[in-house]
Design an enzyme around this catalytic site. Sequence first.
Site, PDB file in Angstrom:
ATOM      1  N   ASN A 231       4.957  27.884  12.317  1.00 41.82           N
ATOM      2  CA  ASN A 231       4.088  28.185  11.187  1.00 41.82           C
ATOM      3  C   ASN A 231       2.752  27.502  11.479  1.00 41.82           C
ATOM      4  O   ASN A 231       2.525  27.046  12.603  1.00 41.82           O
ATOM      5  CB  ASN A 231       4.711  27.763   9.843  1.00 41.82           C
ATOM      6  CG  ASN A 231       4.879  26.259   9.701  1.00 41.82           C
ATOM      7  OD1 ASN A 231       4.102  25.481  10.248  1.00 41.82           O
ATOM      8  ND2 ASN A 231       5.891  25.850   8.955  1.00 41.82           N
TER       9      ASN A 231
ATOM     10  N   LYS B  63      15.372   1.259  -2.489  1.00 43.80           N
ATOM     11  CA  LYS B  63      14.110   0.954  -3.163  1.00 43.80           C
ATOM     12  C   LYS B  63      13.456   2.219  -3.721  1.00 43.80           C
ATOM     13  O   LYS B  63      13.649   3.305  -3.179  1.00 43.80           O
ATOM     14  CB  LYS B  63      13.138   0.303  -2.173  1.00 43.80           C
ATOM     15  CG  LYS B  63      13.418  -1.165  -1.909  1.00 43.80           C
ATOM     16  CD  LYS B  63      12.214  -1.806  -1.216  1.00 43.80           C
ATOM     17  CE  LYS B  63      12.373  -3.311  -1.122  1.00 43.80           C
ATOM     18  NZ  LYS B  63      11.190  -3.965  -0.535  1.00 43.80           N
TER      19      LYS B  63
ATOM     20  N   LYS C 287       7.102  37.504   2.098  1.00 45.45           N
ATOM     21  CA  LYS C 287       6.119  36.451   2.365  1.00 45.45           C
ATOM     22  C   LYS C 287       5.906  36.336   3.865  1.00 45.45           C
ATOM     23  O   LYS C 287       6.871  36.383   4.628  1.00 45.45           O
ATOM     24  CB  LYS C 287       6.633  35.118   1.814  1.00 45.45           C
ATOM     25  CG  LYS C 287       5.699  33.942   2.042  1.00 45.45           C
ATOM     26  CD  LYS C 287       6.220  32.689   1.355  1.00 45.45           C
ATOM     27  CE  LYS C 287       7.186  31.929   2.241  1.00 45.45           C
ATOM     28  NZ  LYS C 287       7.728  30.725   1.572  1.00 45.45           N
TER      29      LYS C 287
ATOM     30  N   LYS D  51       3.664  34.106   7.047  1.00 49.02           N
ATOM     31  CA  LYS D  51       2.887  32.925   7.398  1.00 49.02           C
ATOM     32  C   LYS D  51       1.482  33.352   7.810  1.00 49.02           C
ATOM     33  O   LYS D  51       1.322  34.365   8.498  1.00 49.02           O
ATOM     34  CB  LYS D  51       3.542  32.196   8.576  1.00 49.02           C
ATOM     35  CG  LYS D  51       4.979  31.790   8.330  1.00 49.02           C
ATOM     36  CD  LYS D  51       5.071  30.618   7.391  1.00 49.02           C
ATOM     37  CE  LYS D  51       6.509  30.181   7.187  1.00 49.02           C
ATOM     38  NZ  LYS D  51       6.611  29.065   6.245  1.00 49.02           N
TER      39      LYS D  51
ATOM     40  N   ASP E 152       1.749  32.311   3.162  1.00 51.14           N
ATOM     41  CA  ASP E 152       2.041  30.876   3.216  1.00 51.14           C
ATOM     42  C   ASP E 152       1.109  30.226   4.226  1.00 51.14           C
ATOM     43  O   ASP E 152       1.149  30.543   5.411  1.00 51.14           O
ATOM     44  CB  ASP E 152       3.503  30.677   3.634  1.00 51.14           C
ATOM     45  CG  ASP E 152       3.922  29.209   3.597  1.00 51.14           C
ATOM     46  OD1 ASP E 152       3.069  28.340   3.319  1.00 51.14           O
ATOM     47  OD2 ASP E 152       5.114  28.939   3.848  1.00 51.14           O
TER      48      ASP E 152
ATOM     49  N   ASN F  23       0.880  26.863   4.742  1.00 53.07           N
ATOM     50  CA  ASN F  23       1.419  25.600   5.244  1.00 53.07           C
ATOM     51  C   ASN F  23       0.367  24.489   5.316  1.00 53.07           C
ATOM     52  O   ASN F  23       0.313  23.718   6.276  1.00 53.07           O
ATOM     53  CB  ASN F  23       2.087  25.799   6.610  1.00 53.07           C
ATOM     54  CG  ASN F  23       3.387  26.585   6.501  1.00 53.07           C
ATOM     55  OD1 ASN F  23       3.418  27.793   6.738  1.00 53.07           O
ATOM     56  ND2 ASN F  23       4.469  25.934   6.091  1.00 53.07           N
TER      57      ASN F  23
ATOM     58  N   GLU G  66       0.589  30.372  -0.858  1.00 55.63           N
ATOM     59  CA  GLU G  66       1.451  29.191  -0.824  1.00 55.63           C
ATOM     60  C   GLU G  66       0.822  28.057  -0.025  1.00 55.63           C
ATOM     61  O   GLU G  66       0.318  28.268   1.072  1.00 55.63           O
ATOM     62  CB  GLU G  66       2.799  29.598  -0.205  1.00 55.63           C
ATOM     63  CG  GLU G  66       3.852  28.526  -0.224  1.00 55.63           C
ATOM     64  CD  GLU G  66       5.239  29.092   0.087  1.00 55.63           C
ATOM     65  OE1 GLU G  66       5.556  30.208  -0.413  1.00 55.63           O
ATOM     66  OE2 GLU G  66       5.990  28.453   0.831  1.00 55.63           O
TER      67      GLU G  66
ATOM     68  N   GLU H 199       7.120  22.431  -2.130  1.00 63.61           N
ATOM     69  CA  GLU H 199       8.286  22.347  -1.255  1.00 63.61           C
ATOM     70  C   GLU H 199       8.315  21.065  -0.438  1.00 63.61           C
ATOM     71  O   GLU H 199       9.369  20.688   0.059  1.00 63.61           O
ATOM     72  CB  GLU H 199       8.341  23.555  -0.313  1.00 63.61           C
ATOM     73  CG  GLU H 199       7.257  23.546   0.748  1.00 63.61           C
ATOM     74  CD  GLU H 199       7.424  24.659   1.778  1.00 63.61           C
ATOM     75  OE1 GLU H 199       7.107  25.800   1.429  1.00 63.61           O
ATOM     76  OE2 GLU H 199       7.868  24.378   2.898  1.00 63.61           O
TER      77      GLU H 199
ATOM     78  N   HIS I  62      12.242  26.423  -2.658  1.00 68.41           N
ATOM     79  CA  HIS I  62      12.071  26.611  -1.215  1.00 68.41           C
ATOM     80  C   HIS I  62      13.439  26.703  -0.535  1.00 68.41           C
ATOM     81  O   HIS I  62      14.354  25.950  -0.867  1.00 68.41           O
ATOM     82  CB  HIS I  62      11.301  25.406  -0.667  1.00 68.41           C
ATOM     83  CG  HIS I  62      11.391  25.207   0.806  1.00 68.41           C
ATOM     84  ND1 HIS I  62      12.290  24.335   1.393  1.00 68.41           N
ATOM     85  CD2 HIS I  62      10.693  25.759   1.827  1.00 68.41           C
ATOM     86  CE1 HIS I  62      12.120  24.356   2.704  1.00 68.41           C
ATOM     87  NE2 HIS I  62      11.167  25.203   2.996  1.00 68.41           N
TER      88      HIS I  62
ATOM     89  N   GLU J 117      14.386  32.236  -2.051  1.00 68.01           N
ATOM     90  CA  GLU J 117      13.797  32.583  -0.760  1.00 68.01           C
ATOM     91  C   GLU J 117      14.915  32.925   0.219  1.00 68.01           C
ATOM     92  O   GLU J 117      15.957  32.273   0.223  1.00 68.01           O
ATOM     93  CB  GLU J 117      12.999  31.376  -0.229  1.00 68.01           C
ATOM     94  CG  GLU J 117      12.348  31.619   1.123  1.00 68.01           C
ATOM     95  CD  GLU J 117      11.412  30.484   1.556  1.00 68.01           C
ATOM     96  OE1 GLU J 117      11.458  29.395   0.944  1.00 68.01           O
ATOM     97  OE2 GLU J 117      10.637  30.704   2.501  1.00 68.01           O
TER      98      GLU J 117
END
Lengths: 369, 369
Positions: free
Chosen positions: A19, A94, A172, A174, A197, A199, A223, A249, A304, A323
């Site tokens: 991607n 933690k 969708k 990339k 998308d 990314n 996205e 995501e 996602h 998805e």
Amino acid sequence: MRLIDARERTAAIGAPMRNAAIAFDAMSASAVALVTDQGVTGYAFDSIGRYGKGALLRERFFPRLLAAPPDSLLDRHGVIDPPACARAAMANEKPGGHGERPGAVGLIEAAAWDLRAKIERLPLWRSLADYYGTRDAGASIRVYASCGHFRDDRLLADEVARARDAGYACVKIKVAGTLEDRERIVALAGGGPLAIDVNGALAPQIAQRWFAAMAEFRLAWIEEPAPPLDYELTRRYAELTPAPLATGENLFSYDDARNLLRYGGLRRERDLLQFDPLLSYGVAEYVRILELFAGWARRQFLPHAGHLFAAHCVAGLGLGMAEAAPEATLPYGGYWDGVRVQDGCVKIPDLPGVGYEAKANLFALLEHR
Amino acid sequence: MRLIDARERTAAIGAPMRNAAIAFDAMSASAVALVTDQGVTGYAFDSIGRYGKGALLRERFFPRLLAAPPDSLLDRHGVIDPPACARAAMANEKPGGHGERPGAVGLIEAAAWDLRAKIERLPLWRSLADYYGTRDAGASIRVYASCGHFRDDRLLADEVARARDAGYACVKIKVAGTLEDRERIVALAGGGPLAIDVNGALAPQIAQRWFAAMAEFRLAWIEEPAPPLDYELTRRYAELTPAPLATGENLFSYDDARNLLRYGGLRRERDLLQFDPLLSYGVAEYVRILELFAGWARRQFLPHAGHLFAAHCVAGLGLGMAEAAPEATLPYGGYWDGVRVQDGCVKIPDLPGVGYEAKANLFALLEHR
């Protein structure tokens, strides 16, 4: 009932694709099994894209789970309580630092959900709907196909056409976050709803021109135009486009989701949220996030990845869409064997639990065959 | 020069103590060694509090480091370049999700720094100062003692007195974030500068009364009153007290640090920043964070834990103070054998690299003896 074993197997799922941020050649994923003294086993399989979590599970989370008093993992009816399993795994951790840990704990909770639903003899979506009191839950869900990783551009139109032929409505792809994206999209436009998308790769200097170029396509959504933790840039991008933005995501906790809500400038009537329960401590944390987004419609939540487990979450919590990797020959692609996508929808088969047993190539990974 | 091996050993460092958030009974830490073909080895030892990272190192980060072209890990003078080592380890990692990963990568970068400084025959602080052009670097640094984990309250006054006798001026103790904290502090007040660490546990309902109760003590700082990712609560707490606040030890990336700066309402003339290079991808990322906080004085940066490595960072980057566990019989406590704290300061001995070899009980862990 008590857990007698917890197992993980890291499966290599490398693929020659990219991607805008990473390559997937050496990608791996965790397959988890929780074994009980009553002959029933719960399974979970990773979301794809952030590597397996086997070592963390074996070093920290399985030992805590198996050392917990068995009764502390059951609800008041004596049935395994998945959120209690996640809490046991998280002892002495933690706050902050939500990275690999939430994915490891999410797998444990997911396998415990499979177990719980099997003990109840319910499909997981029904078990989830009962547990969380979802009113409009049902076996039929909307799905979309995730295509267009960077392989060979000439294959992209083919890949999208095959997904549409297979019954997916929304697809969708990339994109790179550059002005060349227009060309990539033009070749596909007109066939049905299309999402893209980025990314996190869109450069702020070209953002105004890029969003203007996207305006002609009436995209289903855009996205992750900004990097996941850059809420300020997300806010500015939301001001640059009327198109729905989708993100979340790569935020793995309630605390991070709250920061997106506080600072990201997302639009309640329009934008979409892609938190992934499997990567984010499980369904209990996810439901806290749903409650945090008070006034947002459930259909705006599109988890996602997550595959079969996520499909049950969409059905059982009344979410918008799941998805899917459309290639059913992949263990993490397609749906249960014999189940078809029709008009962009899938009907989850009436099997106990997630139904991993009914997808042979995935179940082979889960059962370490 | 090339790396021929990368090793990790997870050391059990459990101790019967607590802070307001977690217990340390089963705590572990990673000891890392990078071995070269020239007989020189670089070491790194974990910050304490978030468990060892051995599995992640072996599964993802060591293989990438050892597979990288050897020249790609060297600077233009042919000397190992620690930030290049961290970049090699981070190939094909998605953005966001800064949890265990930044600690694993930080260990690799830290061991590469030890290696680089040894090859240069310099103490690490001098190598860092040269690399990053620090003007006011020097071997003497201010340190403070971290005391008062919840064990037995009667021992607390003793523990603090022993730290002061050992030469520490400023001492930090753990508190619970309740109104009973006042009593715990009263018993210690008057001996010298005192800081308190709430570990995110202060409840918003009592915050106003709690900060008012703290006002009588002129505390050196109040650490993590709010949970690490709750920037909004941090901002509100900063409005409730004139005392310096300190936070950041549970934020593990530039992106998270930027959100603290944008939203946390911290006061440039007063508050303190505790990002931990060893838990946060290493020194290169840390220096990006320093640059992000333009206009903040370097003395406002007090890196969390980090021990000998952090001491060199404080010296080589001109930071405010290093944190120390005063108990030298612990591998991660005290300083180099024979080095004393005097008037709250330590002078780093003139040894190549970090000088792990000069602290016998720690070096035994690093050399797997």
